[in-house]
Scaffold this active site. Sequence first.
Site, PDB file in Angstrom:
ATOM      1  N   TRP A   1      44.124  45.398  39.719  1.00 13.48           N
ATOM      2  CA  TRP A   1      45.037  46.341  40.755  1.00 13.48           C
ATOM      3  C   TRP A   1      43.941  46.568  42.074  1.00 13.48           C
ATOM      4  O   TRP A   1      42.982  47.410  41.471  1.00 13.48           O
ATOM      5  CB  TRP A   1      45.626  47.660  39.938  1.00 13.48           C
ATOM      6  CG  TRP A   1      46.214  48.262  40.975  1.00 13.48           C
ATOM      7  CD1 TRP A   1      45.963  49.257  41.824  1.00 13.48           C
ATOM      8  CD2 TRP A   1      47.863  48.276  40.928  1.00 13.48           C
ATOM      9  NE1 TRP A   1      47.050  49.834  42.390  1.00 13.48           N
ATOM     10  CE2 TRP A   1      48.145  49.072  41.942  1.00 13.48           C
ATOM     11  CE3 TRP A   1      48.764  47.478  40.249  1.00 13.48           C
ATOM     12  CZ2 TRP A   1      49.495  49.393  42.331  1.00 13.48           C
ATOM     13  CZ3 TRP A   1      50.113  47.560  40.811  1.00 13.48           C
ATOM     14  CH2 TRP A   1      50.565  48.598  41.845  1.00 13.48           C
TER      15      TRP A   1
ATOM     16  N   HIS B   1      46.901  48.308  30.332  1.00  7.72           N
ATOM     17  CA  HIS B   1      46.378  48.953  31.532  1.00  7.72           C
ATOM     18  C   HIS B   1      45.047  49.670  31.193  1.00  7.72           C
ATOM     19  O   HIS B   1      45.137  50.693  30.757  1.00  7.72           O
ATOM     20  CB  HIS B   1      47.207  49.852  32.481  1.00  7.72           C
ATOM     21  CG  HIS B   1      48.510  49.029  32.932  1.00  7.72           C
ATOM     22  ND1 HIS B   1      49.402  49.356  33.625  1.00  7.72           N
ATOM     23  CD2 HIS B   1      48.718  47.414  32.506  1.00  7.72           C
ATOM     24  CE1 HIS B   1      50.246  48.425  33.773  1.00  7.72           C
ATOM     25  NE2 HIS B   1      50.051  47.277  33.123  1.00  7.72           N
TER      26      HIS B   1
ATOM     27  N   TYR C   1      41.965  52.006  32.826  1.00  4.72           N
ATOM     28  CA  TYR C   1      41.426  52.765  33.951  1.00  4.72           C
ATOM     29  C   TYR C   1      40.461  53.666  33.370  1.00  4.72           C
ATOM     30  O   TYR C   1      39.480  53.277  32.412  1.00  4.72           O
ATOM     31  CB  TYR C   1      42.504  53.303  34.791  1.00  4.72           C
ATOM     32  CG  TYR C   1      43.284  52.606  35.427  1.00  4.72           C
ATOM     33  CD1 TYR C   1      42.860  51.941  36.589  1.00  4.72           C
ATOM     34  CD2 TYR C   1      44.565  52.242  35.120  1.00  4.72           C
ATOM     35  CE1 TYR C   1      43.695  51.051  37.522  1.00  4.72           C
ATOM     36  CE2 TYR C   1      45.431  51.188  35.844  1.00  4.72           C
ATOM     37  CZ  TYR C   1      44.739  50.939  37.099  1.00  4.72           C
ATOM     38  OH  TYR C   1      45.769  49.764  37.699  1.00  4.72           O
TER      39      TYR C   1
ATOM     40  N   ARG D   1      50.943  39.264  39.860  1.00  2.53           N
ATOM     41  CA  ARG D   1      51.920  40.172  39.172  1.00  2.53           C
ATOM     42  C   ARG D   1      52.580  41.094  40.581  1.00  2.53           C
ATOM     43  O   ARG D   1      51.731  41.818  41.345  1.00  2.53           O
ATOM     44  CB  ARG D   1      51.020  41.323  38.317  1.00  2.53           C
ATOM     45  CG  ARG D   1      52.086  42.350  37.814  1.00  2.53           C
ATOM     46  CD  ARG D   1      51.558  42.973  36.713  1.00  2.53           C
ATOM     47  NE  ARG D   1      52.068  43.751  35.793  1.00  2.53           N
ATOM     48  CZ  ARG D   1      52.245  45.244  36.263  1.00  2.53           C
ATOM     49  NH1 ARG D   1      51.094  45.817  36.806  1.00  2.53           N
ATOM     50  NH2 ARG D   1      52.912  46.245  35.283  1.00  2.53           N
TER      51      ARG D   1
ATOM     52  N   GLU E   1      46.351  45.419  34.141  1.00  2.00           N
ATOM     53  CA  GLU E   1      46.016  46.201  35.299  1.00  2.00           C
ATOM     54  C   GLU E   1      44.760  46.720  34.870  1.00  2.00           C
ATOM     55  O   GLU E   1      44.433  47.298  33.654  1.00  2.00           O
ATOM     56  CB  GLU E   1      47.046  47.581  35.673  1.00  2.00           C
ATOM     57  CG  GLU E   1      47.980  47.251  36.563  1.00  2.00           C
ATOM     58  CD  GLU E   1      48.786  48.402  37.132  1.00  2.00           C
ATOM     59  OE1 GLU E   1      48.029  49.492  36.979  1.00  2.00           O
ATOM     60  OE2 GLU E   1      49.963  48.479  37.031  1.00  2.00           O
TER      61      GLU E   1
END
Length: 452
Positions: free
Chosen positions: A282, A224, A226, A82, A253
């Site tokens: 990432w 994503h 996290y 990506r 991500e």
Amino acid sequence: MRSTPWIAAAGAALVALVLSTVLFARVPPAHAAVGLHISGTNIVEAGGQTFTMRGVNHPHVWYTNQTSSFAAVKALGANTVRVVLGSGKRWGPSSDVANVISLCKQNRLICVLEVHDTTGYGEDGAAATLDEAVNYWISQKSALTGQENHVVINIGNEPIGNTNAAQWTSATTAAIQKMRTNGFQHLLMVDGPNWGQDWQYVMRDNAQTILNADTQHNTVLSIHMYAVFNTAASITDYLNRFRTNGWPLVIGEFGWRFGASEVDHETLLSEAVSRGLGYLGWSWSGNTDPILDMAANFDPAQLTTWGQRIFNGANGIKATAKEAAVYGGATPTVTPTVTPTPTPTPAGSCKVAYTMNTWNTGFTGNLTITNTGASAVNGWRLAFTLPGGQTITNGWGASYSPASGQVTAVNAAWNGGLAPGAATTVGFQATHTGNTAKPASFTLNGAACQVA
């Protein structure tokens, strides 16, 4: 008035012709898939082969000279990269899209291209709108047309922040429709709001609206993960909602658990593999916070703890990636787990470098084992004693037993052979109660090693 037979026949023919025209006009022509496209919850290639993304993010717009990164991530097993681009609103503009695509194709990688300027719109005043991102894609259309087998267009990175996240639905709908109106036939990827983490569940609760907005039914949603996803339950619940509803999803991500409040990446990886979901970590290198770098200084020979985990872990890229069929479709070579009988190691023929990254109650330990002898090592057992209060919670590159005290690390199937001069790096995550001292000594197959 009664009709004569020929008038009635002509009238019937006319009616049939009109009805036929109306009926055919109401049935839209079937859209022939062009390149990568959605089938059910899967991404499939033009030939019908399912493609599961296994790759990383590369911050190209900030490091345009690091073009060797494409070959590096491919060599480590990735099938997708990506690529961070800029529209010119904050970064760029990236005018080298054709060259980026060429680098992906040369290295047999599927290319996910994303505009990063949209990050946090509504909360970050400098961010671009999704509409501005679409305008950038339109400006680059000549480089993109014809690359549908190789390129996925991720319209805008994390396009809405935490302020008025509800605007994401209309903005994303309009962006998809504008892309299609302007003739793009690529697989489109859309990120969730809340800086990509969708913790208010706007994407989850409006996913069908977004998918319906695409006249080509060729959009994949991207989450994503996290700190919001720091427990197994938070990850599995979110993924279950999409599976239950039959919505296509990738994990576009994610980072790793370098602290207790960070993403539970081990659950994420195992769940992605068991569900057949694509994932893109990432990131390769160049982060302001280098703990998220997979390779120090963009050097594949300097894989970090995070790099070792995502590339070489049990559910990592090397073990689970399959090359796209458009490039030949090579499958990963996974050697069956067999623990060979270790060869005797003469004293003084090994060296161990041990590094730690500590925080309040935990740490990661990285061990680089080098064969300094004249003979090859075929299978190894590295023994060491953890200082008091230290307990291993998980590891990579080796199996560790027991979790504390006198520990033995046994090689994995892929790193048991060490030629003279060769080295391998393994590691583990552990907790501590205040004592962050290092092990005093190491033995390899019973022989004492030099401590670097």
